[in-house]
Scaffold this motif. Sequence first.
Motif, mmCIF file in Angstrom:
data_model
loop_
_atom_site.group_PDB
_atom_site.id
_atom_site.type_symbol
_atom_site.label_atom_id
_atom_site.label_comp_id
_atom_site.label_asym_id
_atom_site.label_seq_id
_atom_site.Cartn_x
_atom_site.Cartn_y
_atom_site.Cartn_z
ATOM 1 N N MET A 1 33.479 39.113 50.299
ATOM 2 C CA MET A 1 32.776 40.298 49.816
ATOM 3 C C MET A 1 33.642 41.092 48.843
ATOM 4 O O MET A 1 33.126 41.768 47.958
ATOM 5 N N LEU A 2 34.958 40.998 49.015
ATOM 6 C CA LEU A 2 35.863 41.657 48.075
ATOM 7 C C LEU A 2 35.642 41.131 46.658
ATOM 8 O O LEU A 2 35.809 41.867 45.682
ATOM 9 N N SER B 1 32.877 40.510 45.257
ATOM 10 C CA SER B 1 31.809 41.274 44.609
ATOM 11 C C SER B 1 32.381 42.525 43.962
ATOM 12 O O SER B 1 31.996 42.900 42.847
ATOM 13 N N VAL B 2 33.306 43.185 44.677
ATOM 14 C CA VAL B 2 33.896 44.409 44.149
ATOM 15 C C VAL B 2 34.741 44.098 42.920
ATOM 16 O O VAL B 2 34.690 44.810 41.915
ATOM 17 N N SER C 1 25.116 41.622 32.403
ATOM 18 C CA SER C 1 24.165 40.525 32.286
ATOM 19 C C SER C 1 22.730 41.023 32.168
ATOM 20 O O SER C 1 21.870 40.305 31.695
ATOM 21 N N ASN C 2 22.469 42.222 32.651
ATOM 22 C CA ASN C 2 21.099 42.728 32.626
ATOM 23 C C ASN C 2 21.005 43.855 31.607
ATOM 24 O O ASN C 2 21.837 44.752 31.599
ATOM 25 N N GLU D 1 19.239 46.432 31.392
ATOM 26 C CA GLU D 1 19.150 47.826 31.835
ATOM 27 C C GLU D 1 20.510 48.422 32.161
ATOM 28 O O GLU D 1 20.680 49.649 32.172
ATOM 29 N N ASP D 2 21.521 47.569 32.419
ATOM 30 C CA ASP D 2 22.847 48.088 32.770
ATOM 31 C C ASP D 2 23.582 48.646 31.563
ATOM 32 O O ASP D 2 24.520 49.431 31.702
ATOM 33 N N CYS E 1 35.450 33.744 34.933
ATOM 34 C CA CYS E 1 36.354 33.096 35.861
ATOM 35 C C CYS E 1 36.214 33.707 37.264
ATOM 36 O O CYS E 1 36.211 32.986 38.262
ATOM 37 N N ARG F 1 32.972 32.431 38.827
ATOM 38 C CA ARG F 1 33.111 31.066 39.333
ATOM 39 C C ARG F 1 33.907 31.041 40.623
ATOM 40 O O ARG F 1 33.616 30.251 41.517
ATOM 41 N N HIS G 1 33.917 33.341 42.870
ATOM 42 C CA HIS G 1 33.003 33.821 43.900
ATOM 43 C C HIS G 1 32.065 32.694 44.352
ATOM 44 O O HIS G 1 31.842 32.484 45.545
ATOM 45 N N LEU G 2 31.530 31.954 43.381
ATOM 46 C CA LEU G 2 30.614 30.863 43.673
ATOM 47 C C LEU G 2 31.327 29.764 44.445
ATOM 48 O O LEU G 2 30.780 29.201 45.403
#
Lengths: 155, 155, 155
Positions: free
Chosen positions: B28-29, B31-32, B45-46, B48-49, B71, B74, B76-77
């Motif tokens: 989860m880190l 994600s941060v 990527s979006n 609206e951001d 990087c 990837r 994270h994935l």
Amino acid sequence: MAELAQLIDSEVFLAYATYTTIVLLKMMLMSVITAYFRITRKVFSNSEDTATFGKGENAKKFLWTDPAFECVCRGHLNDLEIIVPFISSGLLYALSGPALSTALLHFRIFIGARIFHTITYLTPLPQPSRGLSWAAGYAVTISMAYRLLTTGLYL
Amino acid sequence: MAELAQLIDSEVFLAYATYTTIVLLKMMLMSVITAYFRITRKVFSNSEDTATFGKGENAKKFLWTDPAFECVCRGHLNDLEIIVPFISSGLLYALSGPALSTALLHFRIFIGARIFHTITYLTPLPQPSRGLSWAAGYAVTISMAYRLLTTGLYL
Amino acid sequence: MAELAQLIDSEVFLAYATYTTIVLLKMMLMSVITAYFRITRKVFSNSEDTATFGKGENAKKFLWTDPAFECVCRGHLNDLEIIVPFISSGLLYALSGPALSTALLHFRIFIGARIFHTITYLTPLPQPSRGLSWAAGYAVTISMAYRLLTTGLYL
């Protein structure tokens, strides 16, 4: 879900453990296939990986994009998307006390569908085959989720 | 897998719960870290951001592509691909009644390998280090799956 | 985690099973939405899929890239990243014997946050909404992990 403590020792749970392990091993095999494609086709995503094959500008040409490689990556991701729901709802399903034959039917269809799905992704076979194998795995998970929501619902 | 109901209260299960929680927190880190890279390097990527940083055509230049950001994604994935098999086969492994010392050895090698893998991804360190840390985590999962298939197989 | 064998039959576990199933069904819905976008917007990633729409060079133009489609894919991946930690730490949390009301609070906030997150992704709504719904789901998982590490730690 009344007598869970007994059910956890049942043959259904044992079958769940066996099939889940096989599905996970199949999914992990995708990592090896990805690595194999990376090395044989020289497709790398991280600049430090290309150092073995060349220096400076020469190394950059090994970064990214090969259709067959992309396809293996998508197959792996698709595996994750469909195997994660199967594993978690399958665990709860195995604990909800289904008939052994019904449970085995669910697990066997799922494992067959996923193995066939990987074959269609890697060969690749013409379209309806991949779509149908995906739908079979999807339907099994929906069927298990349906049983869970009808036997024990606590909102 | 004979006396599962007793085994679920064992120290092995407690160890499994502890290590799984730590591995999940590490994942989860990511994600941060991804969000941090998005904001500091202005990679979005979006559409609206990007509104916070500019309007119209000016906003579009903030969409996508930065090597360091890609990087982290990837990494994270890759975490997902290897941690999902570990969590599920680890749960079944903890329930299959292994010796406490063997189980701890598996969990500790895995957690060490994944933390080192993240460090090699973010630094980044030169190649053999990332490959080896990935292989160590992979080998632990294979070893747990092997035990599962040899102790209780129900096809 | 002392009397796990009793806890597995509890209402908390039943609530966990119900909410997990719903979250998984929501995540699986993303696959259907992705397929819907693929067909209506004609965005395909595998060359064998485009055969239905044209032959040779004509087929290639259907391969890849549409902003709305990419956005649905990222929403699905984000689901995976946050739902996998929720499911696994939620299972261990449900087995660690929390108060029913506390557990229900965790599960309900999480499910609400994820459904709202999907809505913000698909509409799309202006930014703070998606970030906040993501943070709510993240906070629930951290809270469950914190309880796990404080009640039963075995390193």
